[in-house]
Design a protein around this motif. Structure first.
Motif, mmCIF file in Angstrom:
data_model
loop_
_atom_site.group_PDB
_atom_site.id
_atom_site.type_symbol
_atom_site.label_atom_id
_atom_site.label_comp_id
_atom_site.label_asym_id
_atom_site.label_seq_id
_atom_site.Cartn_x
_atom_site.Cartn_y
_atom_site.Cartn_z
ATOM 1 N N LEU A 1 26.959 61.318 93.313
ATOM 2 C CA LEU A 1 28.070 62.109 93.827
ATOM 3 C C LEU A 1 27.717 63.510 94.088
ATOM 4 C CD1 LEU A 1 31.357 61.750 94.504
ATOM 5 C CD2 LEU A 1 31.602 62.325 92.120
ATOM 6 N N PRO A 2 27.575 64.152 95.079
ATOM 7 C CA PRO A 2 27.103 65.615 95.346
ATOM 8 C C PRO A 2 27.994 66.489 94.236
ATOM 9 C CG PRO A 2 27.226 64.595 97.232
ATOM 10 C CD PRO A 2 27.745 63.494 96.458
ATOM 11 N N GLU A 3 27.290 67.509 93.983
ATOM 12 C CA GLU A 3 28.037 68.535 92.643
ATOM 13 C C GLU A 3 28.964 69.206 93.626
ATOM 14 O OE1 GLU A 3 28.369 70.346 89.175
ATOM 15 O OE2 GLU A 3 26.706 69.105 89.541
ATOM 16 N N GLY A 4 30.091 69.333 93.172
ATOM 17 C CA GLY A 4 31.517 69.780 93.551
ATOM 18 C C GLY A 4 32.222 68.910 94.471
ATOM 19 N N LEU B 1 27.579 57.490 80.645
ATOM 20 C CA LEU B 1 27.740 57.960 82.319
ATOM 21 C C LEU B 1 28.787 57.313 82.787
ATOM 22 C CD1 LEU B 1 23.869 57.391 83.333
ATOM 23 C CD2 LEU B 1 25.115 59.447 83.124
ATOM 24 N N LEU B 2 29.117 56.152 82.564
ATOM 25 C CA LEU B 2 30.310 55.266 83.107
ATOM 26 C C LEU B 2 31.572 56.030 82.711
ATOM 27 C CD1 LEU B 2 31.579 53.211 84.736
ATOM 28 C CD2 LEU B 2 31.327 51.743 82.756
ATOM 29 N N GLU B 3 31.814 56.647 81.419
ATOM 30 C CA GLU B 3 32.983 57.164 80.824
ATOM 31 C C GLU B 3 33.244 58.525 81.748
ATOM 32 O OE1 GLU B 3 32.090 57.078 76.791
ATOM 33 O OE2 GLU B 3 33.566 55.391 76.487
ATOM 34 N N ASP B 4 31.884 59.180 81.771
ATOM 35 C CA ASP B 4 32.085 60.345 82.713
ATOM 36 C C ASP B 4 32.498 60.239 84.129
ATOM 37 O OD1 ASP B 4 31.004 61.860 80.459
ATOM 38 O OD2 ASP B 4 29.104 62.084 81.172
ATOM 39 N N ARG B 5 32.070 59.331 84.808
ATOM 40 C CA ARG B 5 32.612 58.907 86.091
ATOM 41 C C ARG B 5 34.134 58.505 86.063
ATOM 42 N NH1 ARG B 5 29.426 57.841 90.961
ATOM 43 N NH2 ARG B 5 28.278 59.378 89.789
ATOM 44 N N ILE B 6 34.420 57.851 84.990
ATOM 45 C CA ILE B 6 35.821 57.363 85.040
ATOM 46 C C ILE B 6 36.595 58.752 84.782
ATOM 47 C CG2 ILE B 6 37.508 56.154 83.553
ATOM 48 C CD1 ILE B 6 35.567 53.917 83.261
ATOM 49 N N ALA B 7 36.262 59.493 83.966
ATOM 50 C CA ALA B 7 37.021 60.824 83.520
ATOM 51 C C ALA B 7 37.149 61.564 84.833
ATOM 52 C CB ALA B 7 36.366 61.524 82.465
ATOM 53 N N SER B 8 36.104 61.672 85.589
ATOM 54 C CA SER B 8 36.042 62.538 86.637
ATOM 55 C C SER B 8 36.834 61.684 87.911
ATOM 56 C CB SER B 8 34.776 62.887 87.248
ATOM 57 O OG SER B 8 34.132 61.845 87.793
ATOM 58 N N SER B 9 37.360 60.617 87.931
ATOM 59 C CA SER B 9 38.062 59.765 89.110
ATOM 60 C C SER B 9 39.442 60.274 89.421
ATOM 61 C CB SER B 9 38.002 58.471 88.634
ATOM 62 O OG SER B 9 36.638 57.965 88.725
ATOM 63 N N LYS B 10 39.588 60.412 90.699
ATOM 64 C CA LYS B 10 40.938 60.654 91.046
ATOM 65 C C LYS B 10 41.317 59.512 92.006
ATOM 66 C CE LYS B 10 43.715 63.900 93.441
ATOM 67 N NZ LYS B 10 44.499 64.500 94.411
ATOM 68 N N ILE B 11 42.387 58.917 91.684
ATOM 69 C CA ILE B 11 42.746 57.828 92.191
ATOM 70 C C ILE B 11 43.695 57.997 93.700
ATOM 71 C CG2 ILE B 11 44.391 55.520 92.255
ATOM 72 C CD1 ILE B 11 43.825 55.565 89.371
#
Length: 178
Positions: A23-26, A74-84
């Motif tokens: 997932l590219p930065e930004g 890593l998975l928790e970071d991905r979940i925390a950054s997710s926007k449904i």
């Protein structure tokens, strides 16, 4: 005490953890409701896997625990950054994130159907492509009957949009809290 004074046999290897899908930065980490459910189910499975770790030595067990903890972080970071993205709120006549798109390739009779999803959901075997993929980028914003051109080195690919759907899953959400 510095690591220089520790016996070589006592040093643990730092486990190499494979990165998650790029997932590219930004770039916002968009996911569908199903995608979030899959991420949470993956976390639950990893926690179960971690609790079931068996090893022949205490050092092997610590290394396995460290590896699982790193994967879970890593998975928790991905979940925390997710926007449904709510698929039922997407414009029905235009391709956006979450759309299931039926395409005709060039002048052939070949028809393909893809859903545009988040990077962790993408799986070409399931006809799910990432919203940051080249084909998704040329499709986003198109309407039924319009053509999208994917520039390629030897020959451009032309896709005609035949149909656009936003299928909201009827599968019950199974969220893991914790």
């Amino acid at each position: 005490m510095s690591r220089g004074f520790v016996k070589e046999d006592d040093q643990e290897e730092t486990p190499l953890v494979p990165p998650r899908a790029d997932l590219p930065e930004g770039v916002t980490n968009y996911v569908t409701q199903n995608g979030m459910a899959e991420l949470l189910a993956e976390k639950k499975a990893m926690i179960g896997e971690k609790s079931a770790i068996e090893a022949s030595t205490e050092q092997e067990k610590r290394i396995a625990f460290n590896f699982m903890n790193a994967k879970i972080r890593l998975l928790e970071d991905r979940i925390a950054s997710s926007k449904i993205v709510a698929l039922d709120e997407q414009p029905k006549n235009e391709i956006r994130f979450g759309a299931t798109v039926t395409l005709q390739i060039g002048k052939s009779t070949k028809i393909l159907t893809y859903q545009i999803v988040g990077v962790d959901e993408a799986d070409i075997a399931k006809s799910k492509i990432s919203f940051i993929s080249p084909i998704a980028k040329v499709l986003i914003g198109k309407k039924t009957g319009e053509k999208a051109i994917l520039k390629r080195a030897k020959k451009d690919s032309i896709f005609e949009v035949m149909e656009i759907n936003y299928l909201v899953s009827t599968r019950p959400s199974t969220y893991f809290k914790g």
